[in-house]
Design a protein around this motif. Structure first.
Motif, short mmCIF file in Angstrom:
data_model
loop_
_atom_site.label_atom_id
_atom_site.label_comp_id
_atom_site.label_asym_id
_atom_site.label_seq_id
_atom_site.Cartn_x
_atom_site.Cartn_y
_atom_site.Cartn_z
N LYS A 131 14.87 -0.22 10.95
CA LYS A 131 13.45 0.08 11.19
C LYS A 131 12.93 -0.56 12.47
N VAL A 132 13.84 -1.16 13.26
CA VAL A 132 13.44 -1.76 14.53
C VAL A 132 14.36 -1.20 15.61
N ILE A 133 13.82 -0.33 16.45
CA ILE A 133 14.59 0.33 17.50
C ILE A 133 14.34 -0.39 18.82
N TRP A 134 15.41 -0.78 19.48
CA TRP A 134 15.29 -1.46 20.77
C TRP A 134 15.11 -0.43 21.87
N ARG A 135 14.11 -0.66 22.70
CA ARG A 135 13.88 0.18 23.88
C ARG A 135 14.21 -0.63 25.14
N TYR A 136 15.22 -0.18 25.86
CA TYR A 136 15.46 -0.73 27.19
C TYR A 136 15.00 0.34 28.17
N ASP A 137 13.69 0.42 28.29
CA ASP A 137 13.13 1.45 29.16
C ASP A 137 11.69 1.09 29.50
N PRO A 138 11.23 1.57 30.67
CA PRO A 138 12.01 2.37 31.62
C PRO A 138 12.90 1.49 32.49
N ARG A 144 0.83 -1.21 0.00
CA ARG A 144 0.00 0.00 0.00
C ARG A 144 0.86 1.26 0.00
N GLY A 145 2.14 1.11 0.19
CA GLY A 145 3.04 2.27 0.17
C GLY A 145 3.16 2.97 1.50
N LEU A 146 2.84 2.29 2.59
CA LEU A 146 2.96 2.88 3.92
C LEU A 146 4.37 2.64 4.47
N ARG A 147 4.95 3.69 5.02
CA ARG A 147 6.25 3.60 5.67
C ARG A 147 6.02 3.43 7.17
N TYR A 148 6.94 2.74 7.84
CA TYR A 148 6.76 2.52 9.28
C TYR A 148 8.08 2.09 9.90
N TYR A 149 8.17 2.30 11.20
CA TYR A 149 9.24 1.69 11.97
C TYR A 149 8.72 1.37 13.36
N PHE A 150 9.48 0.56 14.10
CA PHE A 150 9.03 0.04 15.38
C PHE A 150 9.90 0.53 16.53
N GLN A 151 9.26 0.92 17.61
CA GLN A 151 9.89 1.12 18.91
C GLN A 151 9.54 -0.14 19.72
N TYR A 152 10.51 -1.02 19.90
CA TYR A 152 10.25 -2.36 20.40
C TYR A 152 10.92 -2.53 21.77
#
Length: 319
Positions: free
Chosen positions: A114-121, A72-80
């Motif tokens: 496009k996949v960002i690792w979150r070590y939080d909180p 569909r042409g959607l851009r995205y990334y993840f806060q994981y």
């Protein structure tokens, strides 16, 4: 427009069918969480969406639909978010081996940028002290080497929505240690996290952090990041700081399509869920065919002369 999906709840984990239905419909509606009579129409048409930012602890239900988003042409990334906290703090988060496997599978599909690792909180208690977090971070960073380019950290803030739950944990051995940030142990921990991130080829940034971590090598980051979007997707988006986020938050303007009190993970420190019972009730009555995540709210699309309703002041989910 940038879509946040969502600071208020985990849409990939619990509401993927609804999200995909709304993508196919080309829009969703979002009632103001503080005034349900004020309802926003939010376009999800690719021509009107710059990027979708997903916040999640479990994107597995959404992975089968990513090809459709691409088509569909959607851009995205993840806060994981991937942590390894005791169950007393994170009772229903995916077990660490499962979370790591899903993270790697996602990164292999869409790319580590496009996949960002979150070590939080980062929550400091007698059971989760600096040594605990150093060890957990090191193990997770090693497992994610090559699968992400950025890691986000923050220190737990005590918010009213979570205050009673956190106080109830104290007799069970989990009193918050809020003085640790004044000790050398904290500085040593942050410097070690910086070194571990570099060892595993990850940029490390902070999220809406009142404490200045720059002397230790951690610059302030943005979850909805115009610079990162330019770097990853090669497009220009708004550079305006979102005035409806906390002062320390550097995110640019976006539209959140989630709802408070709807996440089922039950993290004790979550500041987007006041009542776990209400979250379960709202999830149970959720209709994937509704234009809105919770309830059934209709709204007409804005006319050319109308300005879309901005987000109300909000807190993040603490993913």
């Amino acid at each position: 427009m940038i879509i946040s999906a969502s600071r208020r709840t985990d849409i990939p984990a619990f509401y993927t069918p609804w999200f995909i239905n709304r993508v196919r419909a080309g829009y969703c509606t979002v009632p103001n969480p503080f005034n349900r009579r004020q309802v926003s129409y939010v376009s999800l048409r690719p021509a009107e969406v710059d990027v979708i930012v997903f916040w999640t602890r479990n994107p597995a239900p959404l992975i089968p639909y990513l090809d459709e988003l691409d088509e569909r042409g959607l851009r995205y990334y993840f806060q994981y978010t991937v942590l390894d906290n005791p169950r007393a703090l994170d009772p229903k988060s995916p077990p660490l081996p499962a979370a790591l496997n899903t993270f790697r599978r996602l990164a292999e599909k869409i790319g580590p940028q496009k996949v960002i690792w979150r070590y939080d909180p980062i929550v400091f208690t007698p059971h989760t002290d600096a040594a605990f977090h150093r060890d957990a971070f090191a193990r997770i960073a090693a497992a994610l080497h090559g699968y992400t380019r950025r890691v986000v950290i923050s220190i737990l803030d005590r918010y009213p929505k979570a205050a009673k739950r956190l106080a109830a944990l104290e007799p069970h051995g989990y009193p918050l240690d809020e003085e640790v940030i004044q000790t050398p142990a904290f500085e040593h921990l942050v410097r070690d996290l910086v070194a571990l991130a570099a060892q595993h080829e990850m940029e490390i940034v902070s999220c809406a952090e009142d404490i200045d971590l720059r002397p230790y090598g951690v610059r302030p980051g943005k979850c909805v990041d115009d610079d990162y979007i330019r770097r990853v997707f090669g497009i220009e988006v708004t550079h305006t700081k979102d005035p409806h986020q906390r002062k320390a938050c550097g995110c640019v303007v976006s539209k959140d399509i989630g709802a408070y009190d709807t996440c089922l993970f039950g993290c004790q420190y979550c500041y987007a869920t006041r009542s776990f019972d209400r979250a379960r009730q709202q999830h149970a009555t959720h209709n994937p065919e509704s234009p809105s995540l919770i309830g059934w709210y209709e709204a007409p699309p804005p006319t050319k002369d109308e300005t879309p309703t901005p987000d109300a002041q909000q807190l993040g989910l603490g993913f």
